[in-house]
Design an enzyme around this catalytic site. Structure first.
Site, PDB file in Angstrom:
ATOM      1  N   CYS A  54      -2.165   2.843   9.087  1.00  0.00           N
ATOM      2  CA  CYS A  54      -3.188   1.866   8.708  1.00  0.00           C
ATOM      3  C   CYS A  54      -4.364   1.873   9.685  1.00  0.00           C
ATOM      4  CB  CYS A  54      -2.598   0.457   8.681  1.00  0.00           C
ATOM      5  SG  CYS A  54      -1.283   0.224   7.500  1.00  0.00           S
TER       6      CYS A  54
ATOM      7  N   HIS B 160       0.875  -1.184   0.000  1.00  0.00           N
ATOM      8  CA  HIS B 160       0.000   0.000   0.000  1.00  0.00           C
ATOM      9  C   HIS B 160       0.908   1.229   0.000  1.00  0.00           C
ATOM     10  CE1 HIS B 160      -3.725  -1.943   2.141  1.00  0.00           C
ATOM     11  NE2 HIS B 160      -4.061  -1.660   0.896  1.00  0.00           N
TER      12      HIS B 160
HETATM   13  N1  ARG Z   1      -3.797  -7.147   6.617  1.00  0.00           N
HETATM   14  C1  ARG Z   1      -4.199  -5.951   5.962  1.00  0.00           C
HETATM   15  C2  ARG Z   1      -4.170  -6.140   4.465  1.00  0.00           C
HETATM   16  O1  ARG Z   1      -3.266  -6.789   3.990  1.00  0.00           O
HETATM   17  C3  ARG Z   1      -3.319  -4.810   6.387  1.00  0.00           C
HETATM   18  C4  ARG Z   1      -3.769  -3.490   5.855  1.00  0.00           C
HETATM   19  C5  ARG Z   1      -2.856  -2.376   6.237  1.00  0.00           C
HETATM   20  N2  ARG Z   1      -3.420  -1.141   5.950  1.00  0.00           N
HETATM   21  C6  ARG Z   1      -2.798  -0.115   5.340  1.00  0.00           C
HETATM   22  N3  ARG Z   1      -3.391   1.030   5.254  1.00  0.00           N
HETATM   23  N4  ARG Z   1      -1.603  -0.270   4.787  1.00  0.00           N
HETATM   24  O2  ARG Z   1      -5.028  -5.672   3.740  1.00  0.00           O
END
Ligand code: ARG
Length: 257
Positions: free
Chosen positions: A250, A156
């Site tokens: 996150c 991300h």
């Molecule tokens: N386990 C989640 C996923 O893989 C973690 C998300 C993390 N969020 C972020 N904004 N980077 O989707």
């Protein structure tokens, strides 16, 4: 923010997740409460979204959508395991008076859509579909700059880039394609470039109010860079939530006026 009441690592959709690693949900809750208290102590208001059983990643509220310019876009998740979170975040938006706008293409909210001044920096490569970027621009009425991620650890945009104020960012260049690095250099020639050690503890997964930067505590090199640049770094320990591949940013869906 959404409390990690049902947090677990039950599936692996990013390289940080290992379903054989035990998760201490009580510790996750305690660490998350510390983060919430940091925001309250800084004078920010924090609204809570109800966590739903069966949605162990719901604590990563940033992915719920993008709220800016008086418009709210709700997420369309890439993986089916997270798909139902969109309904919970849409309900919250509706209750808050924002009719949730949906996209045809995958968008993972503020995980990939970061507001800097009056521009949206938009990540793609792993989660948010590049085709969603134009949809986002039209929905919120702001220009979008597409940035392509290349390293699956930084899946991300908010794992590889932090917005510090309206004109300042920090990022980890190796997470981006050559073309996107050039784009960032042209747009932000004085950006803070972080070291590998800080990037690999998700140090860039930070939230700034323009002065105070709340960041993963283990990113000590980044904290020193922030201090040297005139910001006030505040470390938060979210080690349990790192097991799901997330940290400070996150866990935080920022609402822009
Ligand atoms: N386990 C989640 C996923 O893989 C973690 C998300 C993390 N969020 C972020 N904004 N980077 O989707």
């Amino acid at each position: 923010m959404t409390p990690p009441t049902h947090f677990a690592v039950e599936y692996a959709i990013n390289p940080w997740m290992d379903t054989s690693t035990p998760v201490d949900t009580d510790l996750a809750l305690a660490q998350w409460n510390c983060l919430r208290q940091i925001y309250l102590d800084l004078g920010h208001s924090v609204e809570l979204v109800d966590p739903a059983p069966g949605l162990p990643d719901m604590v990563y509220a940033a992915n719920g959508g993008l709220i800016v310019n008086d418009r709210a876009v709700v997420a369309r998740f890439k993986f089916h395991q997270r798909a139902d979170e969109a309904r919970a975040y849409a309900d919250w938006m509706t209750a808050r008076g924002y009719p949730p706008i949906t996209t045809q293409h995958t968008n993972e909210g503020q995980g990939d859509l970061l507001v800097v001044g009056a521009t949206i920096l938009a990540g793609t490569g792993f989660r948010t579909d590049e085709a969603a970027h134009a949809e986002i621009a039209a929905a919120v009425g702001l220009p979008v700059v597409t940035l392509e991620l290349t390293d699956p650890r930084f899946y991300h945009l908010d794992t590889a880039l932090a917005v510090l104020d309206d004109t300042t960012i920090a990022y980890y260049p190796p997470a981006f394609t050559t073309a996107s690095r050039a784009r960032l250099l042209a747009l932000f020639p004085t950006a803070i470039e972080v070291a590998t050690a800080d990037a690999y503890v998700l140090g860039l997964n930070a939230v700034s109010d323009g002065r105070h930067v709340v960041h993963p505590a283990a990113a000590t090199g980044f904290a020193a860079q922030l201090r040297a640049a005139g910001f006030v770094p505040i470390g938060a320990d979210l080690s349990e939530l790192l097991k799901g591949g997330g940290s400070v940013k996150c866990c935080t869906l920022e609402v822009y006026p």
